[in-house]
Design a protein around this motif. Structure first.
Motif, short mmCIF file in Angstrom:
data_model
loop_
_atom_site.label_atom_id
_atom_site.label_comp_id
_atom_site.label_asym_id
_atom_site.label_seq_id
_atom_site.Cartn_x
_atom_site.Cartn_y
_atom_site.Cartn_z
N ALA A 138 39.40 20.32 -41.31
CA ALA A 138 39.52 19.02 -40.67
C ALA A 138 40.71 19.01 -39.71
N PRO A 139 40.67 18.17 -38.68
CA PRO A 139 41.84 18.03 -37.80
C PRO A 139 42.97 17.32 -38.52
N SER A 140 44.09 17.20 -37.85
CA SER A 140 45.25 16.53 -38.43
C SER A 140 45.11 15.02 -38.30
N PHE A 141 45.50 14.31 -39.37
CA PHE A 141 45.53 12.85 -39.34
C PHE A 141 46.95 12.33 -39.58
N GLY A 142 47.90 13.23 -39.48
CA GLY A 142 49.29 12.88 -39.68
C GLY A 142 50.05 14.05 -40.26
N SER A 143 51.35 14.10 -40.04
CA SER A 143 52.17 15.21 -40.52
C SER A 143 52.24 15.20 -42.05
N ILE A 144 52.05 16.39 -42.64
CA ILE A 144 52.12 16.52 -44.09
C ILE A 144 53.20 17.55 -44.45
N HIS A 145 53.65 17.50 -45.69
CA HIS A 145 54.68 18.42 -46.14
C HIS A 145 54.14 19.85 -46.19
N LEU A 146 54.97 20.79 -45.79
CA LEU A 146 54.63 22.21 -45.88
C LEU A 146 55.24 22.76 -47.15
N ALA A 147 54.46 22.71 -48.23
CA ALA A 147 54.88 23.30 -49.51
C ALA A 147 54.11 24.60 -49.65
N PRO A 148 54.76 25.75 -49.64
CA PRO A 148 54.06 27.03 -49.56
C PRO A 148 53.13 27.28 -50.73
N LYS A 149 51.91 27.69 -50.39
CA LYS A 149 50.94 28.13 -51.39
C LYS A 149 50.82 29.64 -51.36
N TRP A 150 51.01 30.22 -50.19
CA TRP A 150 50.92 31.66 -49.99
C TRP A 150 52.27 32.20 -49.55
N GLU A 151 52.50 33.46 -49.79
CA GLU A 151 53.78 34.08 -49.44
C GLU A 151 54.03 34.01 -47.94
N ARG A 152 52.94 34.04 -47.14
CA ARG A 152 53.12 34.01 -45.69
C ARG A 152 53.76 32.71 -45.21
N ASP A 153 53.67 31.65 -46.02
CA ASP A 153 54.26 30.36 -45.63
C ASP A 153 55.67 30.17 -46.18
N ALA A 154 56.12 31.08 -47.05
CA ALA A 154 57.44 30.92 -47.67
C ALA A 154 58.53 31.00 -46.61
N GLU B 249 58.26 25.48 -56.11
CA GLU B 249 58.51 24.44 -57.11
C GLU B 249 58.19 23.04 -56.56
N ASP B 250 57.98 22.93 -55.25
CA ASP B 250 57.66 21.64 -54.62
C ASP B 250 56.16 21.47 -54.42
N GLU B 251 55.35 22.10 -55.25
CA GLU B 251 53.91 22.09 -55.05
C GLU B 251 53.32 20.68 -55.10
N LYS B 252 53.99 19.74 -55.77
CA LYS B 252 53.46 18.37 -55.82
C LYS B 252 53.53 17.67 -54.48
N LEU B 253 54.30 18.24 -53.54
CA LEU B 253 54.37 17.68 -52.19
C LEU B 253 53.25 18.21 -51.30
N ARG B 254 52.56 19.26 -51.76
CA ARG B 254 51.54 19.90 -50.93
C ARG B 254 50.44 18.90 -50.57
N GLY B 255 50.20 18.77 -49.28
CA GLY B 255 49.16 17.87 -48.80
C GLY B 255 49.59 16.43 -48.66
N MET B 256 50.82 16.10 -49.05
CA MET B 256 51.29 14.72 -48.98
C MET B 256 51.80 14.38 -47.58
N PRO B 257 51.44 13.20 -47.06
CA PRO B 257 51.99 12.79 -45.76
C PRO B 257 53.51 12.65 -45.83
N ILE B 258 54.18 13.03 -44.74
CA ILE B 258 55.63 12.84 -44.66
C ILE B 258 55.95 11.36 -44.58
N ASP B 259 55.11 10.60 -43.88
CA ASP B 259 55.29 9.16 -43.77
C ASP B 259 53.98 8.49 -44.19
N LEU B 260 53.98 7.89 -45.37
CA LEU B 260 52.76 7.26 -45.88
C LEU B 260 52.26 6.15 -44.97
N ASP B 261 53.17 5.44 -44.32
CA ASP B 261 52.76 4.31 -43.49
C ASP B 261 52.19 4.73 -42.14
#
Length: 383
Positions: free
Chosen positions: A81-97, A110-122
């Motif tokens: 899907a395209p982007s609908f707003g900036s989300i947190h970059l919490a690494p899932k793969w080593e290439r993103d670390a 350790e910040d995996e709960k931020l993965r996929g979360m919008p930076i600004d909910l509003d």
């Protein structure tokens, strides 16, 4: 006998009810499966659903003896899907670390709960994401047409999976004749360049240009030179992935995670998406422009009302994905016939608690063994 236990006409109904956690009484004394696709609701029916689709997936890659089909090539294509707003970059793969997030911090595993979360909910475009889901079926059909313009004989098995940001993406295994000159990259580009219009607003929708994964599942020799070419390792991983994707549901707060483990921010994010789907985004069948009164499941499913899995069907001009012509309808009919032939004879009335327990145990043991024998003989598992 326990008077609080459900009463059944015979052992067969008792056994069937125990297999499904919430059987539906189609008519007095006759129970049928609930057919839920969610493990949290009914593990048995959800497992059956995934198993059926995995068998159909295998039938487009392997023959009845479990050998890879000869004369075909396979591409694994991911459409996001395209982007609908900036989300947190919490690494899932080593290439993103080590990559810096747009929030200004560098997140770790350790910040995996931020993965996929919008930076600004509003600031997130909730209605845009729901509208995109409403046009996803059209967009996928457009991509299929684009791929078939490059290779008219292309067949596919496609699964929609929900990402951590609760947006769907598509994983497709595309089969083409071995003699064709196309490759995974060119087919992926063709699919990704396709566009479609929303069925209500007529706005143009398109795929995102990130998160792409286009690669060929190549045959590979294993063991010695006298072993036939074998793609089972790569293909089996894809089939296993199909099962994982089917295990997720758009109703989950976090895909693959128990809802009770979700953070308050995650719950609020999904709540806003659901509110947009239920109250603010129209589907083609909304009565008088009121989505809140519409019974279509898209409004309860984050805007998407289509199927989780789609496969190319057999027609007068096409082979279809399953070269053995497997469908879920055919599998249900075969399963029903098998059960009728292998279930123990029921006895009317007079069942003691011991009778029912013994019938449960005997039927489950017999069914498990007979089913494995039948399945291995007719549709071999992927090695």
């Amino acid at each position: 006998m326990d008077q609080t236990a459900p009463l059944f006409d015979d052992v067969r109904d008792a056994v069937r009810a125990r297999i499904c956690t919430r059987p539906f009484e189609a008519e007095p004394g006759r129970f049928v499966r609930c057919q839920s696709r969610r493990t949290a609701v009914c593990p048995s029916c959800a497992s059956l659903y995934r198993g059926d689709w995995q068998r159909i997936a295998r039938s487009g890659i392997y023959d009845a003896d479990g050998h890879p089909l000869v004369g075909y090539r396979y591409f694994f294509i991911t459409l996001s899907a395209p982007s609908f707003g900036s989300i947190h970059l919490a690494p899932k793969w080593e290439r993103d670390a080590g990559r810096r997030c747009k929030c200004g911090q560098t997140h770790g595993h350790e910040d995996e709960k931020l993965r996929g979360m919008p930076i600004d909910l509003d600031a997130y475009d909730y209605e845009g994401q729901i509208r995109w889901h409403g046009a996803l079926s059209r967009l996928w059909r457009s991509s299929v047409e684009a791929m078939r313009r490059r290779c008219p004989d292309a067949e596919y098995f496609a699964v929609r999976e929900v990402q951590a940001r609760m947006a769907l993406h598509v994983h497709a295994v595309v089969r083409v004749p071995a003699s064709t000159s196309v490759d995974a990259e060119s087919m992926g580009r063709a699919a990704r360049a396709a566009t479609a219009t929303h069925p209500v607003t007529d706005e143009v929708v398109e795929w995102g240009q990130y998160g792409m994964q286009d690669r060929e599942i190549r045959p590979r020799l294993v063991g010695s030179e006298d072993v036939m070419p074998d793609m089972s390792r790569a293909a089996a991983r894809i089939i296993s992935y199909v099962g994982k994707a089917l295990g997720y549901s758009l109703k989950d707060v976090t895909p693959g995670v128990r809802d009770g483990e979700a953070t308050l921010e995650r719950i609020e994010f999904v709540k806003r998406l659901r509110r947009a789907a239920r109250l603010h985004v129209l589907c083609p069948d909304c009565p008088m422009g009121r989505p809140g009164d519409c019974p279509r499941r898209a409004h309860e499913n984050l805007g998407y009302g289509g199927h989780v899995v789609t496969v190319s069907r057999t027609t007068a001009r096409r082979e279809g994905w399953s070269l053995s012509h497997l469908t879920r309808t055919r599998l249900r009919e075969e399963r029903k016939a098998w059960m009728e032939a292998n279930q123990p004879e029921g006895r009317r009335g007079g069942l003691s608690d011991a009778d029912v327990k013994l019938a449960f145990w005997l039927a489950e043991q017999s069914a498990r063994h007979a089913w494995e024998v039948w399945q291995n003989r007719n549709h071999a598992r992927a090695p």
